[in-house]
Structures are given as C-alpha cells and as structure tokens.
Design an enzyme around this catalytic site. Structure first.
Site, PDB file in Angstrom:
ATOM      1  N   HIS A 180     104.925  50.765  -7.338  1.00  0.00           N
ATOM      2  CA  HIS A 180     106.251  50.180  -7.110  1.00  0.00           C
ATOM      3  C   HIS A 180     106.710  50.586  -5.715  1.00  0.00           C
ATOM      4  CE1 HIS A 180     106.442  49.088 -11.308  1.00  0.00           C
ATOM      5  NE2 HIS A 180     106.044  50.309 -11.606  1.00  0.00           N
ATOM      6  N   ARG A 214     113.472  39.795   1.045  1.00  0.00           N
ATOM      7  CA  ARG A 214     114.042  40.083  -0.268  1.00  0.00           C
ATOM      8  C   ARG A 214     114.708  41.458  -0.266  1.00  0.00           C
ATOM      9  NH1 ARG A 214     110.833  41.874  -5.737  1.00  0.00           N
ATOM     10  NH2 ARG A 214     112.674  42.004  -7.088  1.00  0.00           N
ATOM     11  N   ARG A 224     116.580  53.933 -10.123  1.00  0.00           N
ATOM     12  CA  ARG A 224     117.349  52.681 -10.131  1.00  0.00           C
ATOM     13  C   ARG A 224     118.041  52.495 -11.474  1.00  0.00           C
ATOM     14  NH1 ARG A 224     113.814  47.984  -7.688  1.00  0.00           N
ATOM     15  NH2 ARG A 224     115.841  46.941  -7.873  1.00  0.00           N
ATOM     16  N   ALA A 253     108.835  42.625 -11.979  1.00  0.00           N
ATOM     17  CA  ALA A 253     109.671  42.600 -13.187  1.00  0.00           C
ATOM     18  C   ALA A 253     108.857  42.560 -14.473  1.00  0.00           C
ATOM     19  CB  ALA A 253     110.612  41.404 -13.132  1.00  0.00           C
ATOM     20  N   TYR A 266     113.488  46.907  -0.510  1.00  0.00           N
ATOM     21  CA  TYR A 266     112.050  46.648  -0.375  1.00  0.00           C
ATOM     22  C   TYR A 266     111.546  46.683   1.054  1.00  0.00           C
ATOM     23  CZ  TYR A 266     112.847  45.327  -5.188  1.00  0.00           C
ATOM     24  OH  TYR A 266     113.214  45.339  -6.506  1.00  0.00           O
ATOM     25  N   GLU A 303      99.360  51.941 -10.914  1.00  0.00           N
ATOM     26  CA  GLU A 303     100.609  51.177 -11.013  1.00  0.00           C
ATOM     27  C   GLU A 303     101.441  51.498  -9.779  1.00  0.00           C
ATOM     28  OE1 GLU A 303     102.891  52.143 -14.498  1.00  0.00           O
ATOM     29  OE2 GLU A 303     104.686  51.109 -13.763  1.00  0.00           O
ATOM     30  N   PRO A 327     105.994  38.825  -9.793  1.00  0.00           N
ATOM     31  CA  PRO A 327     107.001  37.858  -9.339  1.00  0.00           C
ATOM     32  C   PRO A 327     107.938  38.365  -8.266  1.00  0.00           C
ATOM     33  CG  PRO A 327     107.479  38.654 -11.552  1.00  0.00           C
ATOM     34  CD  PRO A 327     106.123  39.153 -11.209  1.00  0.00           C
ATOM     35  N   ASN A 328     108.302  37.442  -7.389  1.00  0.00           N
ATOM     36  CA  ASN A 328     109.247  37.635  -6.283  1.00  0.00           C
ATOM     37  C   ASN A 328     108.686  38.449  -5.121  1.00  0.00           C
ATOM     38  OD1 ASN A 328     111.571  36.260  -7.583  1.00  0.00           O
ATOM     39  ND2 ASN A 328     111.433  37.974  -9.033  1.00  0.00           N
ATOM     40  N   ASN A 342     101.229  45.918  -8.733  1.00  0.00           N
ATOM     41  CA  ASN A 342     102.682  45.979  -8.723  1.00  0.00           C
ATOM     42  C   ASN A 342     103.147  44.829  -9.603  1.00  0.00           C
ATOM     43  OD1 ASN A 342     105.412  45.848  -8.374  1.00  0.00           O
ATOM     44  ND2 ASN A 342     105.346  46.170  -6.151  1.00  0.00           N
TER      45      ASN A 342
HETATM   46  C1  DHK Z   1     109.431  45.270  -7.569  1.00  0.00           C
HETATM   47  C2  DHK Z   1     110.185  44.393  -8.279  1.00  0.00           C
HETATM   48  O1  DHK Z   1     110.147  43.077  -8.055  1.00  0.00           O
HETATM   49  C3  DHK Z   1     111.162  44.850  -9.275  1.00  0.00           C
HETATM   50  O2  DHK Z   1     111.300  43.959 -10.372  1.00  0.00           O
HETATM   51  C4  DHK Z   1     110.802  46.230  -9.786  1.00  0.00           C
HETATM   52  C5  DHK Z   1     109.330  46.687  -7.920  1.00  0.00           C
HETATM   53  C6  DHK Z   1     110.540  47.159  -8.621  1.00  0.00           C
HETATM   54  C7  DHK Z   1     108.992  47.555  -6.720  1.00  0.00           C
HETATM   55  O3  DHK Z   1     109.702  48.547  -6.456  1.00  0.00           O
HETATM   56  O4  DHK Z   1     107.992  47.208  -6.070  1.00  0.00           O
HETATM   57  O5  DHK Z   1     111.770  46.708 -10.556  1.00  0.00           O
END
Ligand code: DHK
Length: 147
Positions: free
Chosen positions: A99, A19, A106, A76, A24, A97, A11-12, A73
């Site tokens: 990120h 964002r 964090r 959340a 990011y 995995e 998500p997101n 990835n």
């Molecule tokens: C991406 C997200 O959307 C967060 O919820 C994670 C992760 C971190 C990233 O670092 O890609 O906590």
C-alpha cells in the site's frame, strides 16, 4: 529468476499522479512501473493494473502457473475481495501486499485487509518507493525459496 514476478494494481491506481496527491504523491503509474522494472534487474516482470476484479484474479491465476512472486496493491479490493484472497491462497510463492499509504493510520474502513490473510509480508506507507522495496524483497524471498 527464470519465472517473472507479477506486480498487480487494483482500482483507481491508473490515476496515480493526480489522484489525491496529498495521500498518494505525484508519481504516475508509468513511473511506478519503471521503478519496478529497475528493481527487478534481469528478472522478467509482468506489470498490470485494472479497475476490474476479475482481471486481477485472472493475472493471479497466470502467476500461479508461471510466476515466481507476486507484489499486489489491491487498492480498495484489499478490504472487500474474498475472491482475490481465494486466488492468492493458491499461489505457492512469496506474496508482498503493498500500500502506498499507511492504511492503519487512515480511516477504520482501511484497517482490515482480506489480502493480509494470504500475504507473506506487508509494506504500507513508504509511498511509491515501496514498490521498489517490494519487488526487491519478493525476488530475495523467491530466490531463497528456490535455493
Ligand atoms: C490504494 C487505494 O486505492 C486505497 O483504496 C487503499 C491504497 C490504499 C494505497 O495506499 O496504495 O485504501
């Protein structure tokens, strides 16, 4: 590899580029996909993103039946989803995995990953470039497994 690698995003992440760029970066999800396809070379790549947990699980099930490796990835869902963990436990190939941020630097809510209980390896903090590293590493692991 004859079977595709699955790159799955939670998500997101569809909002990458705008964002929280201080966390990011400014790379868009479309640019991430292009980086992944370049890193995959001649290996087919299934690249997906969803804000819906069940869709990620359905793609993991597809990978169980047809994929050589998974790069995920979970965003959340990393910290909340036992359902994604249970699905990943069924996958016999390498799981990376990923990120974008270093989740361990964090807030504490980002420090406990369910997905890490099923992951072969974890990449965190390399920014969007981490996706290319993850794809190359996943392919190397898949090739070593099939050798
Ligand atoms: C991406 C997200 O959307 C967060 O919820 C994670 C992760 C971190 C990233 O670092 O890609 O906590």
């Amino acid at each position: 590899m004859t079977k595709p690698i699955y790159v799955l995003n939670g998500p997101n992440l569809n909002r990458l580029g705008t964002r929280e760029p201080h966390l990011y970066g400014s790379t868009t999800l479309a640019e991430v996909e292009a980086m992944c396809r370049a890193a995959a070379g001649g290996t087919a790549l299934e690249f997906h993103q969803s804000n819906r947990e069940y869709e990620l699980i359905d793609w993991i099930h597809e990978a169980i039946d047809n994929g050589c490796a998974i790069v995920i990835n979970p965003a959340a869902f990393t910290f909340t989803s036992m359902a994604i963990l249970d699905a990943l436990k069924m996958f016999s190939g390498p799981i990376i995995e990923l990120h974008i941020t270093n989740i361990h630097r964090r807030e504490p809510i980002y420090h406990r990953s369910y997905v890490s209980l099923a992951a072969t390896a974890i990449i965190a903090g390399l920014g969007a470039q981490g996706y290319a590293v993850a794809v190359r590493s996943a392919l190397d692991l898949a090739r070593a497994k099939s050798a």
